[in-house]
Design an enzyme around this catalytic site. Structure first.
Site, mmCIF file in Angstrom:
data_model
loop_
_atom_site.group_PDB
_atom_site.id
_atom_site.type_symbol
_atom_site.label_atom_id
_atom_site.label_comp_id
_atom_site.label_asym_id
_atom_site.label_seq_id
_atom_site.Cartn_x
_atom_site.Cartn_y
_atom_site.Cartn_z
ATOM 1 N N ALA A 34 62.717 88.948 -36.097
ATOM 2 C CA ALA A 34 61.769 90.072 -36.160
ATOM 3 C C ALA A 34 62.437 91.424 -36.382
ATOM 4 O O ALA A 34 61.804 92.352 -36.889
ATOM 5 C CB ALA A 34 60.952 90.119 -34.870
ATOM 6 N N ARG A 38 67.410 88.480 -31.529
ATOM 7 C CA ARG A 38 68.455 88.648 -30.510
ATOM 8 C C ARG A 38 68.560 90.091 -30.039
ATOM 9 O O ARG A 38 68.936 90.345 -28.900
ATOM 10 C CB ARG A 38 69.806 88.209 -31.093
ATOM 11 C CG ARG A 38 69.889 86.701 -31.236
ATOM 12 C CD ARG A 38 71.204 86.270 -31.821
ATOM 13 N NE ARG A 38 71.337 86.664 -33.214
ATOM 14 C CZ ARG A 38 72.030 85.998 -34.131
ATOM 15 N NH1 ARG A 38 72.670 84.895 -33.788
ATOM 16 N NH2 ARG A 38 72.102 86.399 -35.369
ATOM 17 N N LYS A 53 52.181 85.377 -56.354
ATOM 18 C CA LYS A 53 51.852 86.523 -57.218
ATOM 19 C C LYS A 53 50.573 86.230 -58.005
ATOM 20 O O LYS A 53 50.367 85.113 -58.479
ATOM 21 C CB LYS A 53 53.019 86.821 -58.165
ATOM 22 C CG LYS A 53 54.232 87.356 -57.393
ATOM 23 C CD LYS A 53 55.264 87.936 -58.306
ATOM 24 C CE LYS A 53 56.500 88.340 -57.525
ATOM 25 N NZ LYS A 53 56.518 89.726 -57.091
ATOM 26 N N HIS A 69 62.319 81.050 -58.325
ATOM 27 C CA HIS A 69 61.166 81.774 -58.882
ATOM 28 C C HIS A 69 60.866 81.408 -60.346
ATOM 29 O O HIS A 69 59.736 81.089 -60.702
ATOM 30 C CB HIS A 69 61.390 83.282 -58.793
ATOM 31 C CG HIS A 69 61.748 83.771 -57.410
ATOM 32 N ND1 HIS A 69 61.308 83.143 -56.279
ATOM 33 C CD2 HIS A 69 62.486 84.821 -56.986
ATOM 34 C CE1 HIS A 69 61.769 83.790 -55.211
ATOM 35 N NE2 HIS A 69 62.487 84.805 -55.615
HETATM 36 C C1 BG6 Z 1 64.146 87.647 -54.124
HETATM 37 C C2 BG6 Z 1 65.574 87.829 -54.563
HETATM 38 O O1 BG6 Z 1 63.883 86.306 -53.845
HETATM 39 O O2 BG6 Z 1 63.289 88.096 -55.162
HETATM 40 C C3 BG6 Z 1 65.850 89.282 -54.913
HETATM 41 O O3 BG6 Z 1 66.422 87.432 -53.508
HETATM 42 C C4 BG6 Z 1 64.860 89.775 -55.925
HETATM 43 O O4 BG6 Z 1 67.163 89.452 -55.409
HETATM 44 C C5 BG6 Z 1 63.437 89.461 -55.469
HETATM 45 O O5 BG6 Z 1 65.032 91.172 -56.049
HETATM 46 C C6 BG6 Z 1 62.439 89.802 -56.546
HETATM 47 O O6 BG6 Z 1 61.155 89.736 -56.019
HETATM 48 P P1 BG6 Z 1 60.009 90.704 -56.588
HETATM 49 O O7 BG6 Z 1 58.791 90.242 -55.874
HETATM 50 O O8 BG6 Z 1 60.423 92.090 -56.256
HETATM 51 O O9 BG6 Z 1 59.965 90.462 -58.055
#
Ligand code: BG6
Length: 502
Positions: free
Chosen positions: A17, A50, A187, A245
């Site tokens: 947290a 912690r 998204k 992603h």
């Molecule tokens: C994260 C990565 O998973 O996704 C980051 O660790 C990256 O490096 C981020 O900046 C990007 O997410 P978004 O939602 O900002 O496109």
């Protein structure tokens, strides 16, 4: 609410947290849901870490990261903060977990809850992950109640460590209880992909190798690894955004039509297409690392004190993927991702085959562009006759830009808001299943091993703030993308040719 949904009296425990992820993403997402009445105002939120903080101090920290721009948010913030309490405790000893169990039981008793419902959010580094999971199981797992555990990436470092993690977690929690977050699946535009594809005959009819000539999924960030270089140096851009992603986006773009939107039906199709991916060719990849900006004002990756000075870590990668099934054989898919570039943008670009030139002097390829962020949009480049007496064609567009089509009154949840809501409702569709994770590591591990060996060439240095490595254009051309002679498309208001000579 669905039958699987949690009810009015749920304990949400945020582990880690006091860390960055919890402050920047988890608590703001919980607030967003609370503000929009998507989270019962009777839940019990407990931060656990912690650090020796008080509840008051945690509330202050949480508040600093909440967006309080409008009256609605301002009027709700105090009510939200009052739901939060804090327990400080170690991750590897019973003490804190026993306190946590007591706090949850107290809340359940006060609210006459007979079947305890608990959502554990693990915003934790991998080093303490399994320890916390086993302590949860031992000390705060309710008999006869219901548990959901949200897990954050990284889900391992390669195939072996991912399988080990899975082996450690599976005796503790069922697959049904685990929610592995890949926030790209939350998204808005990513959630729209299946509707765009399967809800429009216009697209579903041409979604194959007879009509599509190449596909790119590109992720660009205008900032470097500032502040997290030490962490990034151990993983690189491929593990950071591509293996998760971008691969998720590619899977949704290429999977077959599921029999329903049921989570398992969707995830079955995702796994099937992943299994049809050809293994990645390590010689067919473009790697880069950012150097100083051309004017010297922005640092190079290696200028970061937390980064090894000899580091060959890639901050840019472009990778070609081929899928050996009837639908996609022969279509190159390029995944590209980079930090410290000229802009921040994530988009999908689907280029269609050339029509027969025949009757036309000049004719361009159709392109469907799906912009995931910023400013969600779907637009299609089409050829059209220049209006009036002209007989020439020009490139123009059919454009669905969300900001001009949908009013601001729509609440488009942030990715984390959408996913925590899904977990609350018991909907797994937008979370990563164990077998899906396994196939993705099977694909990426040999490639990563090669890149991290001495055999791999050094990444090409590109200036901070540029478009990326110089060889990018050639890489894209070699993988089927045809650059338009018309140059980049600017959405102009088209005016008649003033000379009137057409
Ligand atoms: C994260 C990565 O998973 O996704 C980051 O660790 C990256 O490096 C981020 O900046 C990007 O997410 P978004 O939602 O900002 O496109």
């Amino acid at each position: 609410m669905s039958a699987d949904s949690f009810g009015e009296h749920v304990s949400i425990v945020v582990f880690g947290a006091s860390g960055d992820l919890a402050k920047k993403k988890t608590f703001p997402a919980l607030f967003g849901l609370y503000r929009e009445n998507q989270l019962p105002h009777t839940v019990n939120i407990i931060g656990y870490a912690r650090s020796g903080l008080t509840t008051e101090e945690l509330r202050e920290r949480v508040k600093e990261h909440l967006k309080l721009h409008d009256e609605k948010a301002k009027s709700k913030v105090d009510g939200f903060l009052l739901l939060i309490s804090y327990i400080s405790g170690p991750y590897d000893k019973p003490e804190g977990f026993e306190k946590l169990e007591n706090a949850i039981q107290e809340y359940d008793t006060k609210n006459k809850v007979t079947k305890s419902e608990r959502l554990f959010y693990l915003a934790l580094p991998p080093s303490v992950f399994t320890t916390v999971a086993s302590h949860i199981k031992q000390f705060v797992y309710p008999e006869g109640g219901r548990v959901r555990v949200i897990v954050e990436k990284p889900f391992g470092h390669d195939l072996e460590s991912s399988r080990q993690l899975q082996k450690d977690l599976s005796p503790l929690f069922t697959e049904e209880e685990l929610y592995r977050i890949d926030h790209y699946l939350g998204k808005e535009m990513v959630k729209n992909l299946l509707v765009l594809r399967f809800g429009n005959e216009l697209w579903s009819g041409v979604w194959n190798n007879r009509h599509i000539s190449s596909v790119q999924i590109s992720f660009k960030e205008a900032f470097g690894t500032e502040g997290r270089g030490g962490y990034f140096d151990l993983i690189g851009i491929i593990r950071d955004v591509m293996q998760n992603h971008l691969l998720q986006v590619l899977t949704l773009l290429t999977m077959e039509r599921p029999v329903s939107f049921d989570p398992e039906a969707v995830r079955d199709e995702k796994v099937k297409v992943l299994k049809a991916f050809d293994s990645f060719n390590p010689n067919d990849i473009l790697l880069g690392q950012y150097g100083k900006s051309e004017d010297g004002s922005k640092p190079s990756y290696l200028d970061d004190d937390t980064v090894n000075k000899e580091s060959r870590c890639s901050t840019y990668a472009a990778l070609a993927v081929n899928i050996h099934n009837e639908r996609w054989d022969g279509v190159p898919f390029v995944l590209r991702a980079g930090k410290a570039l000229d802009e921040s943008k994530v988009e999908i670009r689907i280029q269609f085959k050339q029509v027969a030139k025949g009757i036309f002097q000049e004719i361009h390829r159709n392109e469907l562009v799906i912009r995931i962020q910023p400013n969600e949009a779907v637009y299609t480049k089409i050829n059209s006759k220049i209006p009036g007496i002209s007989t020439q064609t020009s490139l123009t567009d059919l454009d669905l830009t969300y900001s001009t089509r949908y009013s601001d009154d729509f609440w488009i949840p942030e990715a984390y808001e959408a996913l925590i809501r899904d977990c609350y409702l018991g909907n797994h569709a937008n979370f990563v299943r164990d077998d899906e994770l396994d196939v993705s590591w099977k694909l990426f591990t040999p490639l990563l091993e090669y890149i991290e060996s001495d055999k791999a060439p050094k990444p090409e240095i590109y200036p901070y703030g540029s478009k990326g490595p110089k060889n990018l254009r050639k890489f894209l051309t070699d993988h089927g993308y045809v650059f338009s002679e018309a140059g980049s498309y600017q959405w102009p208001l088209t005016r008649p040719n003033v000379k009137g000579k057409i």
